[in-house]
Design a protein around this motif. Structure first.
Motif: not given
Lengths: 234, 258
Positions: A27, A44, A46, A116, B54, B81-85, B135, B137-139
Protein backbone atom coordinates in the motif's frame (compact mmCIF):
# COMPACT_ATOMS: atom_id res chain seq x y z
CA UNK A 1 34.32 -5.05 36.34
CA UNK A 2 35.72 -5.06 32.84
CA UNK A 3 33.49 -6.38 30.10
CA UNK A 4 35.76 -8.95 28.43
CA UNK A 5 33.30 -11.21 26.63
CA UNK A 6 30.02 -10.17 25.06
CA UNK A 7 26.80 -11.79 26.30
CA UNK A 8 26.09 -13.14 22.82
CA UNK A 9 29.81 -13.91 22.21
CA UNK A 10 30.16 -11.45 19.35
CA UNK A 11 33.46 -9.66 18.68
CA UNK A 12 33.45 -6.15 20.14
CA UNK A 13 33.22 -4.51 16.73
CA UNK A 14 30.81 -7.07 15.30
CA UNK A 15 27.24 -6.23 14.27
CA UNK A 16 24.41 -8.65 14.96
CA UNK A 17 23.10 -10.51 11.89
CA UNK A 18 21.30 -8.09 9.56
CA UNK A 19 18.57 -8.69 7.04
CA UNK A 20 16.84 -6.08 4.93
CA UNK A 21 14.04 -6.10 2.42
CA UNK A 22 12.50 -3.37 0.29
CA UNK A 23 8.87 -3.11 -0.83
CA UNK A 24 7.35 -5.04 2.07
CA UNK A 25 4.18 -2.91 2.35
CA UNK A 26 2.35 -2.86 -1.01
CA UNK A 27 0.00 0.00 0.00
CA UNK A 28 2.87 2.40 0.69
CA UNK A 29 4.67 4.55 -1.89
CA UNK A 30 7.91 3.15 -0.52
CA UNK A 31 8.65 0.66 2.24
CA UNK A 32 11.38 -1.42 3.83
CA UNK A 33 12.15 -3.83 6.63
CA UNK A 34 15.46 -3.67 8.49
CA UNK A 35 16.31 -6.32 11.06
CA UNK A 36 19.43 -6.31 13.22
CA UNK A 37 19.58 -9.12 15.76
CA UNK A 38 16.11 -9.29 17.23
CA UNK A 39 15.33 -5.62 16.59
CA UNK A 40 12.97 -5.40 13.63
CA UNK A 41 11.86 -2.12 12.06
CA UNK A 42 9.32 -1.54 9.31
CA UNK A 43 9.15 1.80 7.56
CA UNK A 44 6.49 3.03 5.14
CA UNK A 45 6.63 6.23 3.10
CA UNK A 46 3.42 7.92 1.96
CA UNK A 47 3.72 10.99 -0.19
CA UNK A 48 4.49 13.61 -1.23
CA UNK A 49 0.78 14.21 -0.52
CA UNK A 50 -1.50 17.01 0.59
CA UNK A 51 -0.78 18.23 4.08
CA UNK A 52 -3.61 18.67 6.55
CA UNK A 53 -4.28 20.62 8.69
CA UNK A 54 -3.55 23.42 6.24
CA UNK A 55 -1.80 25.74 8.68
CA UNK A 56 1.12 23.28 8.75
CA UNK A 57 1.69 23.79 5.03
CA UNK A 58 4.83 25.53 3.88
CA UNK A 59 4.49 27.29 0.51
CA UNK A 60 8.26 27.16 -0.12
CA UNK A 61 8.85 23.44 0.49
CA UNK A 62 7.36 20.08 1.32
CA UNK A 63 7.84 18.86 4.85
CA UNK A 64 8.99 15.54 6.28
CA UNK A 65 6.85 14.07 9.04
CA UNK A 66 7.99 11.07 11.07
CA UNK A 67 6.10 8.75 13.34
CA UNK A 68 8.02 6.23 15.45
CA UNK A 69 6.10 3.57 17.31
CA UNK A 70 6.82 0.38 19.23
CA UNK A 71 4.02 -2.17 18.87
CA UNK A 72 2.39 -2.89 22.25
CA UNK A 73 3.94 -6.37 22.48
CA UNK A 74 7.41 -5.41 21.24
CA UNK A 75 9.12 -4.32 24.45
CA UNK A 76 11.17 -6.08 27.08
CA UNK A 77 8.89 -6.81 29.98
CA UNK A 78 5.41 -5.38 30.21
CA UNK A 79 3.06 -4.39 27.40
CA UNK A 80 3.78 -0.92 26.00
CA UNK A 81 0.69 1.27 26.04
CA UNK A 82 -0.24 2.27 22.50
CA UNK A 83 -0.05 5.89 21.43
CA UNK A 84 2.59 8.58 21.37
CA UNK A 85 4.85 9.01 24.39
CA UNK A 86 7.48 11.64 25.18
CA UNK A 87 10.10 9.09 24.15
CA UNK A 88 8.49 8.27 20.81
CA UNK A 89 8.02 11.94 19.97
CA UNK A 90 11.64 12.76 20.66
CA UNK A 91 12.83 9.79 18.60
CA UNK A 92 10.57 10.90 15.74
CA UNK A 93 12.15 14.34 15.91
CA UNK A 94 15.78 13.18 15.88
CA UNK A 95 14.90 10.73 13.10
CA UNK A 96 13.55 13.64 11.07
CA UNK A 97 16.82 15.53 11.64
CA UNK A 98 18.80 12.45 10.62
CA UNK A 99 16.96 11.99 7.31
CA UNK A 100 16.18 15.54 6.20
CA UNK A 101 19.73 16.45 5.07
CA UNK A 102 19.59 13.93 2.19
CA UNK A 103 16.25 15.16 0.86
CA UNK A 104 15.21 18.13 -1.22
CA UNK A 105 11.49 18.71 -0.77
CA UNK A 106 11.36 22.16 -2.38
CA UNK A 107 9.70 20.73 -5.54
CA UNK A 108 6.71 19.77 -3.35
CA UNK A 109 5.45 22.98 -1.72
CA UNK A 110 2.53 22.62 0.72
CA UNK A 111 2.99 18.85 0.73
CA UNK A 112 4.12 16.28 3.24
CA UNK A 113 6.18 13.14 3.04
CA UNK A 114 5.05 10.88 5.85
CA UNK A 115 7.27 8.14 7.20
CA UNK A 116 5.78 5.65 9.64
CA UNK A 117 8.24 3.50 11.57
CA UNK A 118 6.86 0.50 13.44
CA UNK A 119 8.71 -2.03 15.54
CA UNK A 120 7.15 -5.46 16.10
CA UNK A 121 10.14 -6.78 18.09
CA UNK A 122 12.92 -4.94 19.88
CA UNK A 123 16.29 -5.65 21.46
CA UNK A 124 17.86 -2.15 21.68
CA UNK A 125 19.00 0.00 18.77
CA UNK A 126 15.43 0.73 17.65
CA UNK A 127 15.90 4.34 16.50
CA UNK A 128 18.92 3.32 14.42
CA UNK A 129 17.09 0.38 12.84
CA UNK A 130 14.17 2.73 12.17
CA UNK A 131 16.43 5.23 10.41
CA UNK A 132 18.14 2.56 8.30
CA UNK A 133 14.72 1.21 7.28
CA UNK A 134 13.30 4.69 6.60
CA UNK A 135 16.23 5.63 4.33
CA UNK A 136 15.59 2.54 2.20
CA UNK A 137 11.86 3.26 2.13
CA UNK A 138 12.55 6.81 0.88
CA UNK A 139 14.73 5.44 -1.91
CA UNK A 140 12.03 2.88 -2.73
CA UNK A 141 9.49 5.72 -2.96
CA UNK A 142 11.64 7.20 -5.71
CA UNK A 143 12.43 10.44 -3.91
CA UNK A 144 15.58 12.17 -5.01
CA UNK A 145 18.28 11.65 -2.38
CA UNK A 146 21.78 13.09 -2.01
CA UNK A 147 22.93 10.08 -0.06
CA UNK A 148 21.51 7.13 1.86
CA UNK A 149 21.44 7.18 5.67
CA UNK A 150 22.83 4.31 7.74
CA UNK A 151 22.62 4.13 11.50
CA UNK A 152 23.98 2.04 14.35
CA UNK A 153 24.49 2.38 18.08
CA UNK A 154 27.99 2.21 19.44
CA UNK A 155 29.07 2.61 23.03
CA UNK A 156 31.13 1.70 26.02
CA UNK A 157 30.10 -1.22 28.19
CA UNK A 158 32.07 -1.95 31.36
CA UNK A 159 34.93 0.18 29.97
CA UNK A 160 35.07 -1.59 26.59
CA UNK A 161 34.24 0.20 23.34
CA UNK A 162 31.90 -1.75 21.10
CA UNK A 163 29.37 -1.67 18.27
CA UNK A 164 25.64 -2.46 18.14
CA UNK A 165 24.65 -2.84 21.79
CA UNK A 166 21.85 -5.26 22.57
CA UNK A 167 19.41 -4.86 25.45
CA UNK A 168 21.55 -6.79 27.94
CA UNK A 169 24.54 -4.58 27.17
CA UNK A 170 22.50 -1.40 27.34
CA UNK A 171 21.34 -2.47 30.82
CA UNK A 172 24.84 -3.57 31.95
CA UNK A 173 25.08 -2.85 35.67
CA UNK A 174 28.75 -1.81 35.83
CA UNK A 175 28.24 1.13 33.49
CA UNK A 176 26.92 1.36 29.97
CA UNK A 177 27.18 4.24 27.51
CA UNK A 178 24.87 4.10 24.53
CA UNK A 179 25.59 6.30 21.49
CA UNK A 180 23.16 6.06 18.59
CA UNK A 181 24.75 7.44 15.42
CA UNK A 182 23.46 8.01 11.89
CA UNK A 183 25.95 8.61 9.12
CA UNK A 184 25.67 9.59 5.46
CA UNK A 185 27.83 6.82 4.03
CA UNK A 186 29.19 8.74 1.03
CA UNK A 187 30.18 11.95 2.81
CA UNK A 188 30.87 10.37 6.19
CA UNK A 189 28.88 13.12 7.90
CA UNK A 190 26.95 12.54 11.11
CA UNK A 191 23.22 13.34 11.16
CA UNK A 192 22.18 11.70 14.44
CA UNK A 193 24.15 11.71 17.63
CA UNK A 194 22.86 11.10 21.10
CA UNK A 195 24.49 9.68 24.18
CA UNK A 196 23.50 8.29 27.55
CA UNK A 197 26.37 7.69 29.94
CA UNK A 198 30.02 8.62 30.48
CA UNK A 199 32.82 8.71 27.91
CA UNK A 200 36.21 10.41 27.54
CA UNK A 201 36.76 12.74 24.59
CA UNK A 202 39.41 10.51 22.97
CA UNK A 203 37.14 7.46 23.42
CA UNK A 204 34.27 9.29 21.73
CA UNK A 205 36.43 9.99 18.69
CA UNK A 206 37.51 6.34 18.52
CA UNK A 207 33.99 5.01 18.91
CA UNK A 208 32.63 7.38 16.25
CA UNK A 209 35.28 6.06 13.85
CA UNK A 210 33.97 2.60 14.67
CA UNK A 211 30.40 3.76 13.99
CA UNK A 212 31.50 5.07 10.60
CA UNK A 213 33.07 1.74 9.69
CA UNK A 214 30.01 -0.16 10.82
CA UNK A 215 27.63 2.14 8.94
CA UNK A 216 29.57 1.31 5.77
CA UNK A 217 28.68 -2.35 6.36
CA UNK A 218 25.02 -1.42 6.90
CA UNK A 219 25.10 0.69 3.73
CA UNK A 220 26.16 -2.35 1.72
CA UNK A 221 23.19 -4.34 3.09
CA UNK A 222 20.81 -1.45 2.30
CA UNK A 223 22.13 -1.11 -1.25
CA UNK A 224 21.87 -4.84 -1.84
CA UNK A 225 18.25 -4.89 -0.63
CA UNK A 226 17.36 -1.95 -2.89
CA UNK A 227 19.03 -3.52 -5.91
CA UNK A 228 17.25 -6.78 -5.16
CA UNK A 229 13.88 -5.09 -5.57
CA UNK A 230 14.75 -3.24 -8.74
CA UNK A 231 16.73 -5.97 -10.41
CA UNK A 232 15.79 -6.72 -13.99
CA UNK A 233 13.97 -10.01 -14.33
CA UNK A 234 15.65 -12.17 -16.96
CA UNK B 1 -19.20 7.05 -6.79
CA UNK B 2 -20.34 4.21 -4.58
CA UNK B 3 -23.18 3.33 -6.94
CA UNK B 4 -21.02 3.12 -10.06
CA UNK B 5 -18.49 0.94 -8.19
CA UNK B 6 -21.34 -1.26 -7.02
CA UNK B 7 -22.73 -1.59 -10.55
CA UNK B 8 -19.32 -2.60 -11.80
CA UNK B 9 -18.91 -5.20 -9.05
CA UNK B 10 -22.36 -6.64 -9.81
CA UNK B 11 -21.48 -6.96 -13.49
CA UNK B 12 -18.48 -9.06 -12.47
CA UNK B 13 -20.53 -11.11 -9.99
CA UNK B 14 -23.05 -11.96 -12.71
CA UNK B 15 -20.18 -13.70 -14.49
CA UNK B 16 -19.25 -15.43 -11.22
CA UNK B 17 -16.09 -13.36 -10.87
CA UNK B 18 -14.39 -10.81 -8.61
CA UNK B 19 -12.08 -7.93 -9.59
CA UNK B 20 -9.07 -10.16 -8.90
CA UNK B 21 -10.48 -13.16 -10.77
CA UNK B 22 -11.63 -15.10 -7.72
CA UNK B 23 -14.96 -16.86 -7.37
CA UNK B 24 -17.53 -15.25 -5.08
CA UNK B 25 -17.01 -17.70 -2.23
CA UNK B 26 -13.25 -18.00 -2.62
CA UNK B 27 -10.57 -16.70 -0.22
CA UNK B 28 -7.26 -15.32 -1.36
CA UNK B 29 -4.11 -17.24 -0.43
CA UNK B 30 -3.77 -17.50 3.35
CA UNK B 31 -0.42 -17.69 5.14
CA UNK B 32 -0.16 -18.17 8.89
CA UNK B 33 3.04 -18.13 10.92
CA UNK B 34 3.41 -18.23 14.71
CA UNK B 35 6.21 -17.15 17.02
CA UNK B 36 6.97 -14.09 14.92
CA UNK B 37 8.07 -11.78 17.72
CA UNK B 38 10.15 -12.94 20.65
CA UNK B 39 9.14 -10.09 22.96
CA UNK B 40 5.51 -11.25 23.06
CA UNK B 41 4.40 -14.28 25.06
CA UNK B 42 2.62 -15.48 21.93
CA UNK B 43 2.36 -14.11 18.40
CA UNK B 44 1.16 -14.79 14.89
CA UNK B 45 1.40 -13.19 11.48
CA UNK B 46 -1.46 -13.62 9.05
CA UNK B 47 -1.46 -12.81 5.37
CA UNK B 48 -4.65 -13.05 3.33
CA UNK B 49 -3.69 -11.97 -0.16
CA UNK B 50 -1.97 -8.61 0.36
CA UNK B 51 -3.56 -8.07 3.76
CA UNK B 52 -0.85 -8.52 6.38
CA UNK B 53 -1.10 -8.22 10.16
CA UNK B 54 0.59 -9.24 13.39
CA UNK B 55 -1.17 -10.35 16.57
CA UNK B 56 0.77 -10.31 19.83
CA UNK B 57 -0.22 -11.67 23.23
CA UNK B 58 1.25 -10.13 26.38
CA UNK B 59 0.58 -11.40 29.89
CA UNK B 60 0.79 -9.56 33.19
CA UNK B 61 -0.31 -10.06 36.76
CA UNK B 62 -3.02 -7.58 37.73
CA UNK B 63 -5.98 -7.18 40.03
CA UNK B 64 -9.16 -8.94 38.90
CA UNK B 65 -12.29 -6.95 38.13
CA UNK B 66 -14.52 -6.62 41.25
CA UNK B 67 -17.36 -8.61 39.65
CA UNK B 68 -15.08 -11.52 38.65
CA UNK B 69 -12.62 -11.82 41.55
CA UNK B 70 -11.61 -15.39 40.67
CA UNK B 71 -11.17 -14.94 36.93
CA UNK B 72 -8.34 -13.64 34.79
CA UNK B 73 -8.70 -10.55 32.62
CA UNK B 74 -8.92 -10.48 28.85
CA UNK B 75 -8.36 -7.47 26.62
CA UNK B 76 -8.33 -7.11 22.84
CA UNK B 77 -7.02 -3.97 21.13
CA UNK B 78 -6.59 -3.24 17.43
CA UNK B 79 -4.30 -0.65 15.90
CA UNK B 80 -5.08 0.29 12.31
CA UNK B 81 -1.62 1.63 11.76
CA UNK B 82 -1.08 4.52 9.35
CA UNK B 83 1.90 2.56 8.02
CA UNK B 84 -0.50 -0.01 6.58
CA UNK B 85 -2.78 2.22 4.49
CA UNK B 86 -3.17 5.82 3.42
CA UNK B 87 -6.73 5.58 4.74
CA UNK B 88 -5.52 5.30 8.35
CA UNK B 89 -4.48 8.29 10.39
CA UNK B 90 -2.39 8.49 13.53
CA UNK B 91 -4.18 8.92 16.83
CA UNK B 92 -6.40 6.97 19.16
CA UNK B 93 -8.39 4.05 17.68
CA UNK B 94 -11.38 5.16 15.62
CA UNK B 95 -14.72 3.42 15.08
CA UNK B 96 -13.35 0.87 12.65
CA UNK B 97 -10.49 -0.21 14.93
CA UNK B 98 -12.79 -0.40 17.92
CA UNK B 99 -15.33 -2.53 16.07
CA UNK B 100 -12.56 -4.82 14.84
CA UNK B 101 -11.21 -5.34 18.35
CA UNK B 102 -14.64 -5.82 19.86
CA UNK B 103 -15.79 -8.37 17.29
CA UNK B 104 -12.61 -10.41 17.79
CA UNK B 105 -13.03 -10.03 21.56
CA UNK B 106 -16.61 -11.25 21.46
CA UNK B 107 -15.68 -14.33 19.46
CA UNK B 108 -13.17 -15.52 22.04
CA UNK B 109 -14.93 -14.24 25.15
CA UNK B 110 -18.36 -15.72 24.44
CA UNK B 111 -17.00 -19.08 23.32
CA UNK B 112 -14.95 -19.21 26.55
CA UNK B 113 -11.90 -19.85 24.43
CA UNK B 114 -9.75 -19.11 27.46
CA UNK B 115 -10.74 -20.77 30.74
CA UNK B 116 -10.28 -17.60 32.78
CA UNK B 117 -10.91 -19.42 36.10
CA UNK B 118 -7.51 -21.06 35.57
CA UNK B 119 -5.87 -17.62 35.36
CA UNK B 120 -6.57 -16.84 39.02
CA UNK B 121 -3.52 -16.72 41.31
CA UNK B 122 -5.01 -15.24 44.52
CA UNK B 123 -8.80 -14.64 44.36
CA UNK B 124 -9.65 -10.96 44.59
CA UNK B 125 -6.00 -9.96 44.46
CA UNK B 126 -3.90 -11.40 41.69
CA UNK B 127 -4.88 -12.84 38.36
CA UNK B 128 -3.26 -13.15 34.94
CA UNK B 129 -4.28 -10.55 32.39
CA UNK B 130 -4.17 -11.63 28.77
CA UNK B 131 -3.67 -8.66 26.47
CA UNK B 132 -4.08 -9.16 22.75
CA UNK B 133 -2.92 -6.50 20.30
CA UNK B 134 -3.69 -6.61 16.60
CA UNK B 135 -1.39 -4.45 14.44
CA UNK B 136 -1.90 -4.04 10.71
CA UNK B 137 1.13 -4.05 8.39
CA UNK B 138 -0.73 -3.80 5.07
CA UNK B 139 -4.50 -3.32 4.99
CA UNK B 140 -5.99 -4.75 1.82
CA UNK B 141 -9.44 -5.91 2.86
CA UNK B 142 -10.91 -8.46 5.29
CA UNK B 143 -8.95 -7.40 8.37
CA UNK B 144 -11.65 -8.99 10.53
CA UNK B 145 -11.16 -12.61 9.47
CA UNK B 146 -7.39 -12.17 9.42
CA UNK B 147 -7.34 -10.64 12.91
CA UNK B 148 -9.59 -13.34 14.38
CA UNK B 149 -7.51 -16.13 12.84
CA UNK B 150 -4.27 -14.53 14.03
CA UNK B 151 -5.66 -14.10 17.52
CA UNK B 152 -6.43 -17.80 17.93
CA UNK B 153 -3.04 -18.75 16.49
CA UNK B 154 -1.25 -16.30 18.83
CA UNK B 155 -3.18 -17.59 21.86
CA UNK B 156 -2.21 -21.16 20.93
CA UNK B 157 1.40 -20.05 20.55
CA UNK B 158 1.51 -18.24 23.93
CA UNK B 159 3.55 -19.56 26.85
CA UNK B 160 3.38 -18.24 30.41
CA UNK B 161 6.44 -16.27 31.50
CA UNK B 162 8.24 -17.42 34.64
CA UNK B 163 7.23 -16.08 38.04
CA UNK B 164 9.68 -14.72 40.58
CA UNK B 165 9.37 -15.82 44.20
CA UNK B 166 7.40 -12.68 45.10
CA UNK B 167 4.81 -13.41 42.38
CA UNK B 168 6.17 -10.78 39.98
CA UNK B 169 6.72 -11.69 36.35
CA UNK B 170 10.12 -12.59 34.92
CA UNK B 171 9.64 -11.67 31.26
CA UNK B 172 13.11 -12.84 30.28
CA UNK B 173 12.16 -16.50 30.62
CA UNK B 174 9.14 -18.44 29.41
CA UNK B 175 7.76 -21.64 30.90
CA UNK B 176 6.55 -24.37 28.56
CA UNK B 177 3.02 -24.03 29.91
CA UNK B 178 0.44 -22.80 27.41
CA UNK B 179 -2.82 -20.96 28.03
CA UNK B 180 -5.87 -22.96 29.23
CA UNK B 181 -7.71 -22.99 25.89
CA UNK B 182 -11.04 -24.75 25.55
CA UNK B 183 -12.28 -23.57 22.16
CA UNK B 184 -11.10 -22.24 18.81
CA UNK B 185 -13.67 -19.92 17.28
CA UNK B 186 -13.19 -19.01 13.63
CA UNK B 187 -14.65 -15.78 12.28
CA UNK B 188 -15.93 -15.50 8.75
CA UNK B 189 -17.27 -12.27 7.28
CA UNK B 190 -19.88 -12.47 4.52
CA UNK B 191 -20.78 -9.41 2.45
CA UNK B 192 -23.98 -8.86 0.55
CA UNK B 193 -23.64 -6.67 -2.53
CA UNK B 194 -26.80 -6.46 -4.66
CA UNK B 195 -28.18 -9.99 -4.64
CA UNK B 196 -24.77 -11.58 -4.26
CA UNK B 197 -22.93 -12.99 -1.26
CA UNK B 198 -19.14 -12.87 -1.15
CA UNK B 199 -16.38 -13.71 1.32
CA UNK B 200 -12.89 -12.27 1.87
CA UNK B 201 -13.70 -8.79 0.51
CA UNK B 202 -11.28 -6.49 -1.29
CA UNK B 203 -11.13 -2.84 -0.16
CA UNK B 204 -13.39 -1.79 -3.08
CA UNK B 205 -15.99 -4.34 -2.02
CA UNK B 206 -15.81 -3.06 1.56
CA UNK B 207 -16.63 0.39 0.19
CA UNK B 208 -19.64 -0.74 -1.83
CA UNK B 209 -21.37 -3.42 0.26
CA UNK B 210 -25.02 -3.30 1.30
CA UNK B 211 -24.79 -5.49 4.36
CA UNK B 212 -22.16 -7.47 6.20
CA UNK B 213 -22.34 -10.33 8.64
CA UNK B 214 -19.45 -11.63 10.71
CA UNK B 215 -20.07 -15.07 12.18
CA UNK B 216 -17.88 -16.70 14.83
CA UNK B 217 -18.10 -20.47 14.61
CA UNK B 218 -17.04 -22.55 17.62
CA UNK B 219 -15.24 -25.90 17.38
CA UNK B 220 -18.50 -27.89 17.59
CA UNK B 221 -20.16 -25.85 14.84
CA UNK B 222 -22.26 -23.68 17.17
CA UNK B 223 -22.24 -19.96 16.56
CA UNK B 224 -20.60 -17.95 19.34
CA UNK B 225 -20.74 -14.34 18.16
CA UNK B 226 -22.40 -12.31 15.43
CA UNK B 227 -22.05 -8.81 14.11
CA UNK B 228 -24.13 -7.28 11.37
CA UNK B 229 -22.65 -4.29 9.59
CA UNK B 230 -23.88 -1.95 6.89
CA UNK B 231 -27.13 -0.07 6.59
CA UNK B 232 -29.24 -2.39 4.40
CA UNK B 233 -31.70 -4.63 6.25
CA UNK B 234 -31.53 -8.40 5.78
CA UNK B 235 -34.33 -11.00 5.73
CA UNK B 236 -34.17 -14.02 8.02
CA UNK B 237 -33.66 -16.22 4.95
CA UNK B 238 -30.74 -14.09 3.79
CA UNK B 239 -29.17 -14.23 7.25
CA UNK B 240 -29.54 -18.01 7.24
CA UNK B 241 -27.87 -18.21 3.86
CA UNK B 242 -24.99 -16.04 5.08
CA UNK B 243 -24.51 -18.19 8.19
CA UNK B 244 -24.47 -21.33 6.03
CA UNK B 245 -21.74 -19.85 3.84
CA UNK B 246 -19.76 -18.68 6.89
CA UNK B 247 -19.91 -22.12 8.51
CA UNK B 248 -18.79 -23.76 5.33
CA UNK B 249 -15.80 -21.41 4.99
CA UNK B 250 -14.86 -21.76 8.66
CA UNK B 251 -13.86 -25.41 8.13
CA UNK B 252 -11.29 -24.32 5.56
CA UNK B 253 -9.92 -21.58 7.86
CA UNK B 254 -9.79 -23.94 10.85
CA UNK B 255 -7.41 -26.23 8.93
CA UNK B 256 -4.89 -23.37 8.79
CA UNK B 257 -4.52 -23.59 12.58
CA UNK B 258 -3.13 -27.14 12.46
Amino acid sequence: MAYTKRFDSRKFDELRPISAKVGVIPNADGSAMFKIGKTTAYAAVYGPRDLHPKFLQNPSTGILRISYNMMPFSGHGERVRPGASRRSREIAMVTQNALLPVLDLTPYPNSVVDIFIELPQTDAGTRCAGISAAAMALADAGLEMKDLVSAVAVGRVGGTLLADLNYEEEAYKEGSTDIPVAILPNSGKVTLLQMDGFIKQEELKKVLELAKKKCEEIYEVQKKALKEKFKVQK
Amino acid sequence: MKDSLKQKLIEYYKKGLRFDGRKLDEYRKIELKTGVTASAEGSARVKIGKTDLIVGVKMAIEQPYPDTPDKGNLMVNAELMPLSSEQFEPGPPGEEAIELARVVDRGIRESETIDTTKLCIIPGEKVWSIMIDICTINADGNLLDAAALGTIAALKDAKFPKLNKDNTVNYEEKTNKGLPLTNEPIEVTVLKIGDFLIVDPLPQEEKAFDARLTVAVAKDGQLCALQKGGTKPLTIEELDEMVTLAKQKSTMLRKKLQ
